[in-house]
Scaffold this motif. Structure first.
Motif, short mmCIF file in Angstrom:
data_model
loop_
_atom_site.label_atom_id
_atom_site.label_comp_id
_atom_site.label_asym_id
_atom_site.label_seq_id
_atom_site.Cartn_x
_atom_site.Cartn_y
_atom_site.Cartn_z
N LYS A 5 0.83 -1.21 0.00
CA LYS A 5 0.00 0.00 0.00
C LYS A 5 0.86 1.26 0.00
O LYS A 5 0.55 2.24 -0.69
N ILE A 9 0.78 4.07 -2.96
CA ILE A 9 0.54 5.51 -2.75
C ILE A 9 1.71 6.32 -3.32
O ILE A 9 1.51 7.33 -4.01
N GLU A 263 -4.75 16.98 -1.09
CA GLU A 263 -5.66 15.81 -1.08
C GLU A 263 -6.70 15.94 0.03
O GLU A 263 -7.83 15.48 -0.12
N GLN A 266 -9.19 18.29 -1.44
CA GLN A 266 -9.92 17.74 -2.59
C GLN A 266 -10.74 16.50 -2.24
O GLN A 266 -11.50 16.00 -3.07
N GLY A 267 -10.58 16.00 -1.04
CA GLY A 267 -11.43 14.89 -0.59
C GLY A 267 -10.84 13.51 -0.78
O GLY A 267 -11.40 12.52 -0.32
N THR A 268 -9.71 13.40 -1.48
CA THR A 268 -9.15 12.06 -1.68
C THR A 268 -8.48 11.53 -0.42
O THR A 268 -8.49 10.31 -0.19
N PRO A 270 -9.49 12.20 2.84
CA PRO A 270 -10.56 11.62 3.67
C PRO A 270 -11.09 10.31 3.10
O PRO A 270 -11.41 9.39 3.84
N ARG A 271 -11.18 10.23 1.78
CA ARG A 271 -11.68 8.99 1.19
C ARG A 271 -10.71 7.84 1.46
O ARG A 271 -11.13 6.71 1.71
N LEU A 272 -9.41 8.16 1.38
CA LEU A 272 -8.41 7.12 1.72
C LEU A 272 -8.61 6.65 3.15
O LEU A 272 -8.45 5.46 3.45
N PHE A 273 -8.97 7.58 4.03
CA PHE A 273 -9.17 7.22 5.44
C PHE A 273 -10.40 6.33 5.65
O PHE A 273 -10.55 5.75 6.71
N THR A 274 -11.30 6.27 4.63
CA THR A 274 -12.47 5.38 4.77
C THR A 274 -12.16 3.97 4.26
O THR A 274 -13.01 3.09 4.36
N THR A 275 -10.96 3.79 3.68
CA THR A 275 -10.59 2.45 3.23
C THR A 275 -9.91 1.71 4.38
O THR A 275 -9.42 2.35 5.33
N PRO A 276 -9.87 0.38 4.31
CA PRO A 276 -9.21 -0.36 5.40
C PRO A 276 -7.68 -0.25 5.33
O PRO A 276 -6.98 -1.26 5.25
N THR A 277 -7.20 0.97 5.29
CA THR A 277 -5.76 1.25 5.27
C THR A 277 -5.47 2.19 6.43
O THR A 277 -6.13 3.23 6.56
N ARG A 279 -4.06 4.97 8.89
CA ARG A 279 -3.64 6.35 8.58
C ARG A 279 -2.13 6.48 8.56
O ARG A 279 -1.57 7.23 7.75
N PHE B 102 -5.77 1.82 -8.27
CA PHE B 102 -5.19 2.38 -7.03
C PHE B 102 -6.12 2.17 -5.85
O PHE B 102 -5.71 1.68 -4.78
N TRP B 103 -7.40 2.53 -6.03
CA TRP B 103 -8.32 2.42 -4.89
C TRP B 103 -8.54 0.95 -4.53
O TRP B 103 -8.71 0.62 -3.35
#
Lengths: 430, 314
Positions: A5, A9, A263, A266-268, A270-277, A279, B102-103
């Motif tokens: 991961k 990134i 980011e 632009q919201g990406t 926060p969206r990354l923070f909603t994935t099981p990854t 912080r 990526f996602w």
């Protein structure tokens, strides 16, 4: 999975950066263009400054003098110095017999400057009489500036050396006189005669001449930081591009680090923070992307410098170490500065201001050229100053062990700023 | 027990004096249900969805998704949900495929499985032919589709959509609404936030109406409109003989209460379609002419107006 991961990134950011035309201009085109412009201004594709050769009309009227080591003629010595191999790329000497002919040569534009050594030159310098003086006459073309200045500088330096030798001799004699007669002998304290003093001056001066002839003249490099004569010529493009490279790596690093704030806006992020990854993994990936981007930038600039300008950067190991080091410092500094900013606009304006200030203090705009005085102290307060010292040494052929100090100090800067920036970001997004 | 359960959620930014965005919100969403949070901008819908996606930590209360606490088991919750944020959250300089790959990696997918799923999602969002174009070259509707596609990659059990139709053309909106109904039919649990009453009405099995951080009403569409009764509101103006009509109209079949305010008459009628001709006929008989008329069937807008005294769009 964590490493995958982080790499994903980082590679995503590097890809984005190298697809951005503006970023490419800032990171690659600008330093190369500036290096090219400055290189052209200071001498094209040569391997150094291409200062035009100065034609010198030389007249040696010095009559010399006998010494215990044989006859000495300081005028001849000065002529030899001007003829030395060290100065062959700077000066072209033509010897004249009369001062009038030499001046006429300057007047006709055939020489930029005439140097006339008076008949009593050696006699005056080696005289025990402190009031004895003699002057070298310089007759320069007023339309020429650089050439006559070089000749004046060299001549002055030689004259200073002779005067220094004379002063040392005088001090030695006075000390001897003050010390009195040798033990077991009676008599007055001032048993050193004028003849003794003249003899010592002659011996000292002739010894100086001998030493000069054996070791060669180092007049042009005697002032300021000492440069090893055995070192390779770094070339103006190398010196300039290394300064530009470090500066634009800082800027490039800040742009990538700023993408964390971008980011977020632009919201990406926060969206990354909603994935099981986690912080920490996301932020770690962003940090790695800053490092990889500036490292790639450095490699491209180094290769481009070699291919376009023929820059010989130096040994593979020291260049690799210094490149990694520069990338780490750029990443650390960028992450730290951007971690203190709230908005993309704020980050852009403030980081640019900080980096320009650092560049001015650290000497990026004068390349990695060694500059003495207070500036050399001030530049050591900046991470880029240390990096540029390292690049200067490597460009002159230094090995890894020669730049350990520079590497260590820069690494310390990188470590402190990187850890501080990472902690601030973690706290901010936790 | 619902698949998604919010229990007394409270969120205050910058406590103790900061804004209270969500104040004691509780609700439950059954598996396979479409649940809409309806409310004006600033009602707290996005904050609720952010808490349920583990983006924000509640100041008080907790929520469970698939039995996992959003506070204590965030990783498990995140693997069950797909989040479609209100704004397009994509990398504009990457292509649709690069974004999805990526996602997908961020959801832990790798290799052949990832590539296969990316192909499926590209098919689903109808962008297979333009998958290699940069997202910033796409239209607004296409970007929205990629935005939704990202959330579907890992086959989530629950899909959160935060106002996904804001600012797009009717055709794209229709396509998105149809897709959401299809996801529900496939068994996905859907939490949908909107301030468009019609969308909530069309899509939702149940609706929660929010205002000022609180849940002010909850239920099916029918249950909610029952709050304001089942009669339609007919509001009209006449050019003369207002008093005479006020006496005649309450006697007509199907007409409930009649009231007048500022020269306008409001009638509650059981069936507007059959009653309107009689209203025109009696007005003509009394020598009056109806100059303005509007009919409002019972709907969520009326519910919101009834509960808050404000229109939903305010």
């Amino acid at each position: 999975m964590i490493v995958r991961k982080i790499i994903a990134i980082a590679l995503k950011d590097v890809t984005s950066t190298y697809r951005n035309v503006t970023a490419l201009v800032m990171m690659l085109a600008a330093p190369l263009a500036l290096a090219a412009l400055l290189g052209l201004a200071f001498g094209g594709n040569d391997s150094g400054y291409s200062v035009p050769i100065t034609r010198v009309a030389f007249v040696n009227q010095d009559e010399g003098r006998d010494s215990t080591r044989g006859p000495i003629a300081l005028g001849t010595l000065l002529c030899d110095i001007l003829h030395s191999p060290d100065l062959k790329n700077l000066l072209a000497i033509t010897v004249f017999t009369s001062p009038a002919d030499a001046r006429a040569s300057v007047d006709k534009g055939k020489a930029a400057v005439a140097v006339v050594i008076p008949p009593d030159f050696t006699a005056s310098i080696t005289s025990p009489d402190p009031s004895a003086t003699s002057s070298i006459i310089l007759y320069a073309d007023p339309t020429q500036t650089l050439g006559p200045a070089i000749v004046r500088g060299i001549t002055q330096e030689v004259a200073d050396a002779f005067n220094g030798s004379r002063a040392v001799s005088a001090v030695m004699l006075h000390l001897a006189a003050d010390a009195g007669p040798p033990p077991g002998q009676n008599g007055p304290n001032s048993n050193v005669t004028t003849e003794d003093m003249e003899k010592i001056i002659l011996q000292t001066t002739s010894a100086y001449i001998q030493a000069t002839q054996e070791e060669g003249f180092s007049g042009t490099t005697a002032r300021g930081p000492q440069v090893d004569h055995q070192a390779k010529d770094p070339g103006i493009e190398g010196l300039v591009l290394s300064g530009m490279m470090v500066f634009f790596m800082f800027i490039g690093g800040a742009n990538i680090a700023r993408s964390i704030i971008d980011e977020d806006a632009q919201g990406t992020l926060p969206r990354l923070f909603t994935t099981p990854t986690r912080r920490s993994v996301i932020l770690g990936g962003k940090m790695v992307s800053v490092f990889l981007t500036v490292l790639t930038q450095a490699i491209i600039l180094l290769l481009a410098g070699g291919l376009l300008f023929g820059i010989d950067w130096g040994g593979v190991v020291p260049v690799a170490l210094l490149t990694l080091n520069t990338a780490l410092v750029s990443a650390g500094l960028a992450v730290f500065l951007v971690s203190l900013m709230k908005t993309p606009a704020q980050a852009g304006a403030i980081t640019s201001g900080v980096f320009v200030t650092l560049a001015l203090l650290g000497g990026n705009f004068v390349g990695s050229m060694p500059i003495g005085g207070l500036f050399s102290t001030i530049r050591r307060l900046t991470p880029n100053g240390w990096l540029l010292e390292g690049w200067d040494k490597v460009l002159r052929g230094a090995e890894a062990h020669d730049i350990l100090l520079q590497l260590s100090v820069a690494m310390a800067f990188a470590a402190v700023t990187f850890v501080a920036g990472s902690l601030i970001f973690r706290r901010r997004f936790s | 027990m619902g698949f998604i359960e919010a229990d007394n959620l409270r969120k205050q930014f910058d406590p103790p004096r900061g804004v209270i965005a969500v104040d004691g919100v509780s609700f439950a969403i059954e598996a396979g249900e479409i649940y809409s949070l309806l409310g004006p901008n600033g009602a707290g819908k996005t904050t609720v969805i952010s808490i349920l996606s583990c983006l924000l930590r509640p100041t008080e209360g907790d929520a469970r998704v698939g039995g996992n606490s959003v506070v204590h088991q965030a990783a498990a919750v995140k693997s069950l949900i797909g989040m479609v944020p209100q704004d397009i959250a994509l990398y504009m300089d990457l292509s649709a495929r690069e974004n999805l790959v990526f996602w997908g990696k961020m959801y832990g997918m790798v290799g052949a499985e990832l590539n296969r799923r990316v192909d499926e999602v590209l098919e689903l969002i109808d962008l297979k032919d333009r998958q290699r174009e940069r997202v910033d070259k796409y239209s607004g509707g296409m970007k929205r589709r990629v935005n939704i596609g990202v959330a579907l990659l890992h086959r989530p059990q629950a899909l959160y959509l935060d106002e996904p139709t804001v600012g797009i053309d009717p055709q794209s909106r229709r396509a998105i609404l149809d897709a959401i109904l299809e996801f529900r039919n496939q068994g996905m649990t859907i939490l949908y936030t909107t301030h468009y009453m019609a969308e909530a009405q069309e899509l939702s099995d149940r609706i929660g109406i929010m205002d000022h951080g609180r849940m002010i009403a909850e239920g099916t569409h029918e249950e909610l409109v029952r709050i304001v009764g089942e009669d339609a509101h007919v509001q009209l103006s006449v050019d003369r003989n207002l008093e005479a009509l006020m006496n005649v109209w309450p006697t007509l079949d199907g007409v409930g209460t009649v009231s007048a305010e500022n020269g306008k008459i409001t009638l509650l009628v059981h069936d507007a379609t059959s009653t309107l001709p009689y209203l025109f006929e009696t007005a003509q008989r009394e020598g009056a002419r109806i100059t303005e008329i509007s009919v409002m069937e019972p709907n969520l807008e009326m519910v919101f107006l009834h509960l808050t005294g404000r229109a939903l769009r305010d």
